[in-house]
Write a protein that holds these residues in place. Structure first.
Motif, PDB file in Angstrom:
ATOM      1  N   ASN A 111      -0.044  14.468   5.633  1.00  0.00           N
ATOM      2  CA  ASN A 111      -0.835  15.149   6.652  1.00  0.00           C
ATOM      3  C   ASN A 111      -2.005  14.277   7.102  1.00  0.00           C
ATOM      4  O   ASN A 111      -2.500  14.401   8.224  1.00  0.00           O
ATOM      5  N   ARG A 112      -2.464  13.359   6.222  1.00  0.00           N
ATOM      6  CA  ARG A 112      -3.539  12.449   6.582  1.00  0.00           C
ATOM      7  C   ARG A 112      -3.010  11.127   7.147  1.00  0.00           C
ATOM      8  O   ARG A 112      -3.705  10.452   7.904  1.00  0.00           O
ATOM      9  N   PHE A 113      -1.809  10.768   6.749  1.00  0.00           N
ATOM     10  CA  PHE A 113      -1.165   9.544   7.234  1.00  0.00           C
ATOM     11  C   PHE A 113       0.200   9.923   7.822  1.00  0.00           C
ATOM     12  O   PHE A 113       1.211   9.796   7.146  1.00  0.00           O
ATOM     13  N   PRO A 114       0.267  10.434   9.035  1.00  0.00           N
ATOM     14  CA  PRO A 114       1.563  10.827   9.616  1.00  0.00           C
ATOM     15  C   PRO A 114       2.525   9.643   9.649  1.00  0.00           C
ATOM     16  O   PRO A 114       2.223   8.602  10.242  1.00  0.00           O
TER      17      PRO A 114
ATOM     18  N   ILE B  93      -1.814  -0.561  -4.118  1.00  0.00           N
ATOM     19  CA  ILE B  93      -2.935   0.380  -4.053  1.00  0.00           C
ATOM     20  C   ILE B  93      -2.400   1.666  -3.467  1.00  0.00           C
ATOM     21  O   ILE B  93      -1.769   1.658  -2.404  1.00  0.00           O
ATOM     22  N   GLU B  94      -2.644   2.778  -4.142  1.00  0.00           N
ATOM     23  CA  GLU B  94      -2.214   4.081  -3.648  1.00  0.00           C
ATOM     24  C   GLU B  94      -3.329   4.654  -2.793  1.00  0.00           C
ATOM     25  O   GLU B  94      -4.485   4.730  -3.218  1.00  0.00           O
ATOM     26  N   LEU B  95      -2.976   5.086  -1.593  1.00  0.00           N
ATOM     27  CA  LEU B  95      -3.953   5.589  -0.628  1.00  0.00           C
ATOM     28  C   LEU B  95      -3.876   7.103  -0.533  1.00  0.00           C
ATOM     29  O   LEU B  95      -2.776   7.677  -0.516  1.00  0.00           O
ATOM     30  N   SER B  96      -5.057   7.699  -0.468  1.00  0.00           N
ATOM     31  CA  SER B  96      -5.128   9.147  -0.249  1.00  0.00           C
ATOM     32  C   SER B  96      -6.134   9.500   0.826  1.00  0.00           C
ATOM     33  O   SER B  96      -6.140  10.625   1.327  1.00  0.00           O
ATOM     34  N   ASP B  97      -6.980   8.553   1.197  1.00  0.00           N
ATOM     35  CA  ASP B  97      -8.040   8.795   2.184  1.00  0.00           C
ATOM     36  C   ASP B  97      -7.861   7.796   3.319  1.00  0.00           C
ATOM     37  O   ASP B  97      -7.820   6.580   3.084  1.00  0.00           O
ATOM     38  N   PRO B  98      -7.765   8.266   4.548  1.00  0.00           N
ATOM     39  CA  PRO B  98      -7.617   7.338   5.678  1.00  0.00           C
ATOM     40  C   PRO B  98      -8.750   6.329   5.779  1.00  0.00           C
ATOM     41  O   PRO B  98      -8.575   5.262   6.376  1.00  0.00           O
TER      42      PRO B  98
ATOM     43  N   VAL C  68      -7.283  -2.747   2.989  1.00  0.00           N
ATOM     44  CA  VAL C  68      -6.891  -1.655   2.106  1.00  0.00           C
ATOM     45  C   VAL C  68      -7.875  -1.627   0.931  1.00  0.00           C
ATOM     46  O   VAL C  68      -8.027  -2.625   0.204  1.00  0.00           O
ATOM     47  N   HIS C  69      -8.553  -0.493   0.746  1.00  0.00           N
ATOM     48  CA  HIS C  69      -9.545  -0.380  -0.325  1.00  0.00           C
ATOM     49  C   HIS C  69      -9.018   0.550  -1.419  1.00  0.00           C
ATOM     50  O   HIS C  69      -8.467   1.617  -1.142  1.00  0.00           O
ATOM     51  N   GLY C  70      -9.184   0.144  -2.677  1.00  0.00           N
ATOM     52  CA  GLY C  70      -8.764   0.969  -3.794  1.00  0.00           C
ATOM     53  C   GLY C  70      -8.578   0.138  -5.043  1.00  0.00           C
ATOM     54  O   GLY C  70      -8.869  -1.062  -5.075  1.00  0.00           O
TER      55      GLY C  70
ATOM     56  N   ALA D 208       0.869  -1.180   0.000  1.00  0.00           N
ATOM     57  CA  ALA D 208       0.000   0.000   0.000  1.00  0.00           C
ATOM     58  C   ALA D 208       0.901   1.224   0.000  1.00  0.00           C
ATOM     59  O   ALA D 208       1.817   1.331   0.823  1.00  0.00           O
ATOM     60  N   LEU D 209       0.660   2.153  -0.927  1.00  0.00           N
ATOM     61  CA  LEU D 209       1.537   3.305  -1.136  1.00  0.00           C
ATOM     62  C   LEU D 209       0.853   4.578  -0.638  1.00  0.00           C
ATOM     63  O   LEU D 209      -0.323   4.827  -0.921  1.00  0.00           O
ATOM     64  N   ILE D 210       1.619   5.383   0.107  1.00  0.00           N
ATOM     65  CA  ILE D 210       1.152   6.697   0.566  1.00  0.00           C
ATOM     66  C   ILE D 210       2.170   7.722   0.083  1.00  0.00           C
ATOM     67  O   ILE D 210       3.337   7.688   0.498  1.00  0.00           O
TER      68      ILE D 210
END
Length: 284
Positions: free
Chosen positions: A95-98, A126-131, A113-115, A87-89
């Motif tokens: 700021n959403r995933f410290p 999966i690239e994450l942007s929303d917690p 992990v959803h995406g 999972a990529l951040i």
């Protein structure tokens, strides 16, 4: 006329029906494509099957076995080698995933992990942007039972260890008490030995001083009794102890000597140092 009128009616009706048919097709097409998308969005797969669902929007479930962060991004790996699903951040979403909280929140824990699964460096991710797209997975009934059993087993082990520790403490207390008793006895023995050594090291009191020679002067009873104790056969040391040192020692030949005390008192000693002649001493 009748045929002409019928033709006009048919011509007017056909476009309307065609329009109705054309309008209905998109609706059916949208419904046909939307249903699979909804099902795909609700699909949950294990992390090791992610490579089989590239391009699909799914929920991937697995345990986070490694987290690596740089200034550009953070990776949550479900394989310790980081060579399979991750999972990529990106840094723009820190700021959403410290990054400093990811390890405490997710390391070693089962997550969902959803995406949409894409590929990067030939591995799925999966690239994450929303917690909301990264959450802890709820334990199943079997997992909850296993966790409860593990917790009970751990508690039992802790209690057993506490019992063992208490038993060890009691045994140690008994040994310390026995050691203290032996120490007390040893100290008492040392006190007795020390007192004996002190007594042995203390010199005996000196003997009473011999009476001073009277030289014919009147003597108290003790001095008179000392003069009476001088007898023939005494050694020179015994005579000296009783009446003191003589004023004059005169040799008489053949190893004999005469000790003169004045006032007519003298003792003659033979060659063995034994008194043989007493002059001026009271009779015993």
């Amino acid at each position: 006329m009748r045929h002409a009128a019928l033709a006009l009616v048919l011509a007017a009706a056909l476009p309307a029906r065609a329009a109705d048919t054309t309008a209905a097709l998109p609706a059916r097409a949208v419904g046909t494509t939307a249903a699979p998308a909804a099902r795909a969005a609700d699909t949950t797969i294990p992390w090791d099957q992610a490579e089989d669902h590239v391009g699909e929007t799914v929920t991937v479930e697995g345990r986070v076995l490694g987290i690596h962060c740089s200034q550009l991004s953070c990776l949550l790996a479900f394989d310790p080698t980081f060579n399979r699903f991750t999972a990529l951040i990106q840094a723009e979403h820190f700021n959403r995933f410290p990054p400093d909280q990811l390890d405490a929140l997710y390391s070693g824990r089962k997550v969902e992990v959803h995406g949409t699964i894409t590929t990067r460096d030939r591995k799925p991710e999966i690239e994450l942007s929303d917690p909301a797209d990264l959450k802890l997975a709820e334990a199943t009934k079997d997992e909850k039972k296993k966790q409860a059993a593990d917790a009970a087993d751990t508690q039992a082990q802790i209690l057993d260890r506490l019992d063992t520790a208490l038993a060890n403490i009691e045994a140690l207390t008994d040994r310390l008490a026995a050691a203290q008793d032996r120490m007390d006895r040893l100290i008492a023995q040392l006190d007795v030995t020390t007192q004996a050594l002190v007594a042995a090291a203390t010199p005996p009191p000196p003997p009473p001083a011999p009476p001073q020679a009277s030289y014919g002067e009147p003597q108290p009873r003790a001095g008179y009794e000392a003069l009476r104790t001088v007898k023939r056969g005494m050694s020179a040391n015994e005579v000296r102890r009783l009446v003191g040192d003589p004023q004059i020692i005169e040799p008489s030949g053949n190893g004999w000597t005469t000790w003169s005390y004045g006032y007519g008192r003298s003792v003659s000693f033979d060659d063995r140092g034994r008194a043989q002649s007493l002059t001026g001493f009271p009779n015993p």
